[in-house]
Design a protein around this motif. Structure first.
Motif, mmCIF file in Angstrom:
data_model
loop_
_atom_site.group_PDB
_atom_site.id
_atom_site.type_symbol
_atom_site.label_atom_id
_atom_site.label_comp_id
_atom_site.label_asym_id
_atom_site.label_seq_id
_atom_site.Cartn_x
_atom_site.Cartn_y
_atom_site.Cartn_z
ATOM 1 N N GLY A 165 0.822 -1.203 0.000
ATOM 2 C CA GLY A 165 0.000 0.000 0.000
ATOM 3 C C GLY A 165 0.854 1.251 0.000
ATOM 4 N N GLU A 166 1.941 1.248 0.782
ATOM 5 C CA GLU A 166 2.844 2.394 0.826
ATOM 6 C C GLU A 166 3.759 2.420 -0.402
ATOM 7 O OE1 GLU A 166 2.134 4.503 2.959
ATOM 8 O OE2 GLU A 166 0.933 3.254 4.315
ATOM 9 N N LEU A 167 4.208 1.249 -0.839
ATOM 10 C CA LEU A 167 5.110 1.183 -1.987
ATOM 11 C C LEU A 167 4.419 1.671 -3.265
ATOM 12 C CD1 LEU A 167 7.883 0.330 -3.080
ATOM 13 C CD2 LEU A 167 6.985 -1.997 -3.342
ATOM 14 N N LEU A 168 3.150 1.327 -3.452
ATOM 15 C CA LEU A 168 2.420 1.761 -4.642
ATOM 16 C C LEU A 168 2.284 3.273 -4.693
ATOM 17 C CD1 LEU A 168 -0.474 -0.865 -4.869
ATOM 18 C CD2 LEU A 168 1.752 -0.909 -6.001
ATOM 19 N N LEU A 169 2.100 3.911 -3.552
ATOM 20 C CA LEU A 169 2.001 5.375 -3.518
ATOM 21 C C LEU A 169 3.311 6.016 -3.951
ATOM 22 C CD1 LEU A 169 0.027 5.857 -0.180
ATOM 23 C CD2 LEU A 169 -0.863 6.141 -2.501
ATOM 24 N N ALA A 170 4.437 5.404 -3.571
ATOM 25 C CA ALA A 170 5.740 5.917 -4.018
ATOM 26 C C ALA A 170 5.929 5.684 -5.512
ATOM 27 C CB ALA A 170 6.859 5.255 -3.224
ATOM 28 N N ARG A 171 5.612 4.484 -5.975
ATOM 29 C CA ARG A 171 5.787 4.183 -7.397
ATOM 30 C C ARG A 171 4.869 5.025 -8.277
ATOM 31 N NH1 ARG A 171 6.248 -2.489 -7.398
ATOM 32 N NH2 ARG A 171 8.408 -2.572 -6.628
ATOM 33 N N PRO A 223 10.117 9.073 -2.430
ATOM 34 C CA PRO A 223 10.918 8.013 -1.812
ATOM 35 C C PRO A 223 11.278 8.327 -0.364
ATOM 36 C CG PRO A 223 11.702 8.452 -4.033
ATOM 37 C CD PRO A 223 10.683 9.503 -3.726
ATOM 38 N N GLU A 224 11.509 9.609 -0.070
ATOM 39 C CA GLU A 224 11.815 10.007 1.304
ATOM 40 C C GLU A 224 10.628 9.743 2.223
ATOM 41 O OE1 GLU A 224 14.412 12.112 -1.536
ATOM 42 O OE2 GLU A 224 12.242 11.879 -1.396
ATOM 43 N N ASP A 225 9.408 10.038 1.716
ATOM 44 C CA ASP A 225 8.196 9.769 2.500
ATOM 45 C C ASP A 225 8.074 8.278 2.800
ATOM 46 O OD1 ASP A 225 7.435 12.453 2.430
ATOM 47 O OD2 ASP A 225 6.231 12.192 0.619
ATOM 48 N N PHE A 226 8.296 7.472 1.759
ATOM 49 C CA PHE A 226 8.190 6.021 1.921
ATOM 50 C C PHE A 226 9.198 5.519 2.951
ATOM 51 C CE2 PHE A 226 9.807 1.804 0.706
ATOM 52 C CZ PHE A 226 8.655 1.055 0.862
ATOM 53 N N ALA A 227 10.445 5.959 2.831
ATOM 54 C CA ALA A 227 11.484 5.493 3.751
ATOM 55 C C ALA A 227 11.198 5.947 5.173
ATOM 56 C CB ALA A 227 12.845 6.011 3.295
ATOM 57 N N PRO A 244 22.157 -0.337 0.422
ATOM 58 C CA PRO A 244 22.292 -0.330 -1.042
ATOM 59 C C PRO A 244 21.299 0.589 -1.745
ATOM 60 C CG PRO A 244 22.405 -2.561 -0.191
ATOM 61 C CD PRO A 244 21.990 -1.697 0.949
ATOM 62 N N ALA A 245 20.179 0.926 -1.077
ATOM 63 C CA ALA A 245 19.202 1.845 -1.663
ATOM 64 C C ALA A 245 19.442 3.289 -1.243
ATOM 65 C CB ALA A 245 17.786 1.417 -1.265
ATOM 66 N N GLY A 246 20.502 3.525 -0.482
ATOM 67 C CA GLY A 246 20.821 4.884 -0.079
ATOM 68 C C GLY A 246 19.995 5.393 1.078
ATOM 69 N N PHE A 247 19.672 4.485 2.013
ATOM 70 C CA PHE A 247 18.942 4.879 3.210
ATOM 71 C C PHE A 247 19.731 4.443 4.446
ATOM 72 C CE2 PHE A 247 15.489 4.360 0.050
ATOM 73 C CZ PHE A 247 14.998 5.652 0.084
ATOM 74 N N VAL A 248 19.702 5.302 5.462
ATOM 75 C CA VAL A 248 20.401 5.031 6.715
ATOM 76 C C VAL A 248 19.369 4.650 7.774
ATOM 77 C CG1 VAL A 248 21.874 5.979 8.529
ATOM 78 C CG2 VAL A 248 22.206 6.682 6.144
ATOM 79 N N LEU A 251 11.751 1.757 -6.207
ATOM 80 C CA LEU A 251 10.701 2.710 -5.869
ATOM 81 C C LEU A 251 10.085 3.447 -7.056
ATOM 82 C CD1 LEU A 251 12.315 4.310 -2.676
ATOM 83 C CD2 LEU A 251 10.695 2.405 -2.825
ATOM 84 N N ASN A 252 10.665 3.316 -8.244
ATOM 85 C CA ASN A 252 10.089 4.001 -9.402
ATOM 86 C C ASN A 252 8.939 3.193 -9.994
ATOM 87 O OD1 ASN A 252 12.059 5.912 -8.989
ATOM 88 N ND2 ASN A 252 12.637 6.035 -11.148
ATOM 89 N N SER A 253 8.161 3.866 -10.842
ATOM 90 C CA SER A 253 6.980 3.252 -11.459
ATOM 91 C C SER A 253 7.337 1.979 -12.212
ATOM 92 C CB SER A 253 6.326 4.246 -12.418
ATOM 93 O OG SER A 253 5.273 3.627 -13.134
ATOM 94 N N LYS A 254 6.454 0.991 -12.098
ATOM 95 C CA LYS A 254 6.591 -0.257 -12.842
ATOM 96 C C LYS A 254 5.514 -0.370 -13.924
ATOM 97 C CE LYS A 254 10.006 -1.513 -10.304
ATOM 98 N NZ LYS A 254 10.227 -0.133 -9.841
#
Length: 607
Positions: free
Chosen positions: A330-336, A342-346, A477-481, A601-604
């Motif tokens: 549900g959260e991933l689809l909103l990002a995509r 992506p910051e909101d999702f993370a 690897p995705a650039g998140f701490v 996180l980008n559109s599929k």
């Protein structure tokens, strides 16, 4: 006679027989302003012997009991000639007709004044009917077709996944009927077609009741369209909806509760607010979650929920997957879809990690255990105190962080994604509608990774067990701490403290392992002093703690049962965690990190 014509005649005759044998309901709303509906139920061809009818105690999408029988009254029964016959209430929600002549009519009044995904609400503006909360049924006739006629006020329309048929709305059996929430109102409608790779076209409908501006409603529609195609991209196709349509039944009014409830070809979404203009962001979040359920739960179903039992609580060991993986997507689809960044999702994943990793229950018990607790926590009603704070962690959030771990592990170790896994589960258990056991989910993971050992280890540690993944390593690897959000802050615990009559009352159970718990404090205790500092408000606690460091000892003076007592408390490091971008943390983004993040996180939808 032409064979095709004969076949059509036989099919038509079969349809007429089914209609004649259907249980027939009529709903009238003359007293809607006082939240009442008059409902009649005609049961043809009743078998010999006493006839039992009942209200439900549970509802699709919920797992605890809800006792819908409390809101019906003035129950009467009539024979084939219209003469009133005896009907006895033998349980709170069960009625029995001891003698009849083979055809029975039952009438009753329904009171409905709570609009959410579970109950029913009726007033001068609309009727919002969740079927288990509204309709009696016959336990021995669950495979009989059912029809409903709605006598509507002027300008009201019907929106439902029930199948329209000659002025009535039809369901082939009880399971489909109870899974068909219905909105009766002068709603607004937006519709469009979505095409599957095999050419199948199906209609998606937004049924909206409430205030909104044209610009907001149009923008909302465009965003829902993006969510729909991103969900479709995960599985590669839409499910085949009965009658070829799916409906978002959305209500936003000041008197409503906030909720979302999935159904086979529709979802209820309710929100408390003046208009969609205020609540569009919240509603979109619910849209994304509930629509994913059209695959995961409605068709990919745990065997523990098959068939759904309307007479009792429905316990499942698979809600970490059914609800938790849906929470993640549900959260991933909103990002995509580009609705959230992506910051909101993370950041949100960080909130979920914080909630689960700092819950004592999740550190001791498995996602399966949390799933099975749903019968007690899923809006179940009780008045006694419980110890959920120390033994329970939401299967939504627990499942979400498990999905996060699996997605990132598949990407890093196997060059696969969680989408690949969900597609495989869909192929084996969704399209076929073969309900799954947990062992089936493990088997599919082993098949797509070509490593039974990996699947066995993952399930042993993270599904049957309570181990937690190395999120710092997985997110990098995705650039998140993944880090402590307040690493040097002194902390006494996360129990709720409220001010009452100048005293700081511990109002919720002390959380196991926290300084408050270890110091022997619990709900009901009133903290008067920390060292020699009088506690007069919440700020005096926060201000005092800012002068202290983790590891320091405090003398706590408190009241219990009218007596003044004292104890010693050792301050701890605040365990709160967060997820932030490399950019925010001042770290470098490499091309490899950027590619990993985009792949995730980008559109599929265009791929």
């Amino acid at each position: 006679m032409n064979k095709i014509i004969v076949l059509l005649i036989l099919l038509s005759f079969s349809s007429i027989l089914k209609a004649q044998n259907a249980i027939q309901y009529t709903v009238s709303l003359e007293n809607a302003v006082h939240h009442e509906a008059s409902i009649s139920m005609v049961i043809p061809q009743v078998p010999a012997g006493p006839l039992k009818v009942r209200m439900s105690r549970s509802s699709p999408g919920r797992y605890a009991t809800h006792e819908f029988g409390k809101n019906i009254y003035d129950v009467h029964a009539y024979d084939i000639d219209g003469a009133e016959i005896k009907i006895n209430q033998i349980e709170g929600d069960v009625y029995e007709i001891p003698n009849h002549q083979g055809k029975v009519k039952i009438t009753y009044t329904l009171f409905a004044n709570w609009v959410d995904g579970t109950y029913a609400g009726i007033d001068h503006r609309h009727a919002h009917l969740n079927m288990p909360a509204s309709f009696m049924w016959v336990p021995t006739m669950q495979n009989i077709p059912m029809e409903v006629k709605f006598n509507l006020p002027l300008n009201w329309k019907v929106a439902t996944q029930l199948i329209p048929k000659n002025g009535v709305y039809y369901a082939p059996n009880l399971q489909y009927f109870m899974d068909s929430p219905t909105e009766l109102s002068n709603y607004q409608l937006k519709s469009w077609e979505v095409k599957n790779p095999d050419g199948l076209k199906q209609k998606i409908n937004i049924v909206y009741h409430g205030a909104t501006s044209d610009s907001v409603f149009n923008d909302f529609e465009n965003k829902v369209k993006k969510v729909v195609i991103e969900a479709q991209a995960v599985f590669g196709e839409l499910p085949k909806y009965e009658n070829g349509e799916y409906r978002f039944l959305i209500d936003v009014l000041p008197t409503h509760a906030g909720d979302g409830m999935e159904h086979r070809n529709s979802t209820i979404i309710t929100s408390r607010g003046e208009s969609l203009d205020q609540k569009a962001e919240d509603v979109l979040g619910t849209v994304s979650h509930e629509y994913f359920h059209a695959w995961n739960v409605e068709r990919i179903r745990p065997k523990t929920l098959e068939p759904f039992n309307f007479e009792k609580a429905n316990m499942s060991d698979g809600l970490w997957f059914a609800e938790g993986f849906t929470q993640y997507y549900g959260e991933l689809l909103l990002a995509r879809a580009g609705i959230n960044s992506p910051e909101d999702f993370a950041s949100l994943q960080g909130n979920f990690l914080n909630a689960v990793l700092n819950a004592p229950g999740a550190n001791k018990y498995s996602p399966i255990f949390m799933s099975q607790r749903a019968v007690f926590v899923d809006a179940g009603v009780a008045i006694d105190q419980n110890n959920h704070a120390n033994i329970f962690s939401s299967y939504y959030l627990y499942g979400d962080i498990t999905a996060l771990a699996l997605d990132l592990t598949l990407r890093s170790q196997f060059k696969l994604t969680l989408d690949d896994y969900m597609k495989a589960v869909w192929k084996a258990h969704g399209k076929t509608e073969i309900a799954y056991n947990i062992s089936d989910l493990e088997k599919i993971l082993g098949e797509i990774t070509r490593s039974e050992d990996f699947a066995k280890t993952f399930f042993s540690q993270y599904i049957y067990g309570s181990q937690k993944a190395d999120y710092e390593k997985l997110l990098a690897p995705a650039g998140f701490v993944f880090r402590r959000s307040q690493p040097n802050a002194a902390w006494i615990g996360n129990s709720r403290i409220v001010m009452k009559e100048g005293k700081a009352i511990v109002s919720s159970a002390a959380i196991k392992g926290t300084p408050l718990y270890l110091a022997g404090l619990d709900a009901g205790d009133a903290i008067i002093k920390m060292d020699e500092n009088n506690i007069v408000n919440e700020q005096s606690i926060l201000g005092f703690l800012k002068t202290k460091s983790p590891g320091e000892m405090l003398n706590i003076t408190y009241e219990r049962d009218g007596k003044t007592m004292s104890t010693t408390l050792k301050l701890a490091n605040n365990p709160a965690v967060e997820v932030v971008t490399f950019e925010k943390a001042g770290l470098t983004i490499t091309p490899e990190i950027e590619a990993f993040r985009k792949s995730w996180l980008n559109s599929k939808a265009s791929n």
